[in-house]
Design an enzyme around this catalytic site. Sequence first.
Site, PDB file in Angstrom:
ATOM      1  N   LEU A 170     -22.208   0.365  -2.580  1.00  0.00           N
ATOM      2  CA  LEU A 170     -23.098   0.597  -2.299  1.00  0.00           C
ATOM      3  C   LEU A 170     -23.736   2.014  -1.073  1.00  0.00           C
ATOM      4  CD1 LEU A 170     -22.241  -2.752  -0.603  1.00  0.00           C
ATOM      5  CD2 LEU A 170     -24.830  -2.778  -1.964  1.00  0.00           C
ATOM      6  N   LEU A 176     -18.575  -1.636   1.727  1.00  0.00           N
ATOM      7  CA  LEU A 176     -19.167  -1.413   1.063  1.00  0.00           C
ATOM      8  C   LEU A 176     -18.884  -1.135  -0.860  1.00  0.00           C
ATOM      9  CD1 LEU A 176     -18.218   2.287   2.788  1.00  0.00           C
ATOM     10  CD2 LEU A 176     -21.313   0.381   3.077  1.00  0.00           C
ATOM     11  N   TYR A 189       1.130  -1.155  -0.183  1.00  0.00           N
ATOM     12  CA  TYR A 189      -0.206   0.082  -0.020  1.00  0.00           C
ATOM     13  C   TYR A 189       0.768   1.555  -0.201  1.00  0.00           C
ATOM     14  CZ  TYR A 189      -3.974  -2.999   1.299  1.00  0.00           C
ATOM     15  OH  TYR A 189      -4.873  -3.749   1.686  1.00  0.00           O
ATOM     16  N   GLY A 216     -24.319   4.265  -3.308  1.00  0.00           N
ATOM     17  CA  GLY A 216     -24.908   5.399  -4.519  1.00  0.00           C
ATOM     18  C   GLY A 216     -24.435   5.938  -4.996  1.00  0.00           C
ATOM     19  N   SER A 252     -13.072  -4.460   1.034  1.00  0.00           N
ATOM     20  CA  SER A 252     -14.641  -3.871   0.612  1.00  0.00           C
ATOM     21  C   SER A 252     -15.858  -4.240   1.185  1.00  0.00           C
ATOM     22  CB  SER A 252     -14.503  -3.968  -0.931  1.00  0.00           C
ATOM     23  OG  SER A 252     -13.180  -3.601  -1.312  1.00  0.00           O
TER      24      SER A 252
END
Length: 347
Positions: free
Chosen positions: A243, A238, A53, A245, A236
């Site tokens: 999710l 979301l 990362y 939107g 993940s």
Amino acid sequence: MKTIPLGQSGIDVPEFCLGTMTFGTQTSETESHKQIEMSIEAGVNFIDAAEMYPVNPITPETQGRTEEIIGNWIEKTGRRDEIIVATKHSGAGLKHIRDGAPITGDRVAEVVEGNLRRLKTDVIDLYQLHWPNRGSYMFRQNWTYDPSSQNKAETLANMAEVLEALQAQVAKGNIRAFGLSNESAWGTAQWLRVADEVGGPRVASIQNEYSLLCRMFDTDLAELCVNEDVTLMAFSPLATGLLTGKYQDGAEPDGSRKAINGNLGGRVTPRVFDAVDAYLAIAEKYGVDPVHMAMAFTVQRPFGCSSIFGATTVAQLEHILAGRDVRLDDEMLADINEAHRAHPMPY
């Protein structure tokens, strides 16, 4: 917030875990340090990193920067004892990390030394193998997954040597617990079995993708983890922001992950937005924020789960943390399962 056991490690972790893969690219060091402190204040003292990362993008120039940012916070504040630190050893194939070398026993000490140096700590609470040398069906590879070229004897021999090397790090006090990531049910079972044979550290956790949109874990891995006391660390939850939107109706907010990675690692498909609409409708029906619903779903499953969220901005972090105590009732969970049957594995 509520805590759960991390496998049989003796470590208790909160149900939420702060993901840090944008620390050093999308999230500045100052903002990253603020996120760590805000999370601790909310009871989320579990932080997950990796030697590769940050991401978005992954580059040779930034590799290791996330661990360095966390290490700088530890050095600056002296608050190492307030956090549970998890990090990862990269698997085979990432060219700019050890020239793409696989995970081997003779590399473990070198890699752990690098993790410790960047994190400015003398111990890593949870040390994870980022993906198996033999490959993985994660990251949308499940659609064409073919294990027929695997060499079982080589796989098991490698597991034994890696576990012996990891046990040496445990004995030195460099790591406390061992975990997997992007693993299968067979692979996890073998790591557990071989650890018993060679006296290596027992698998405490497995970090795999899991969300309302990605529920591959629900069957064989769930059964294995319940029976073997292995905790899921869901990444993940979301679904890379789907999710929330925020990508519905063609939207692509500036600075968002979709603006950087247009297909969200293969998650943008013809079916995914209809699936998201179904979950957004459930959230609206019950008056629950869709972000809070998605996070709560992962930690209410019938297996132990600590759900790893990432937040590019402080505002996003505040939004997620505000839902840390949300619980979904049986009626809402039943509607979620109906939506899942109507929209299975949309990517």
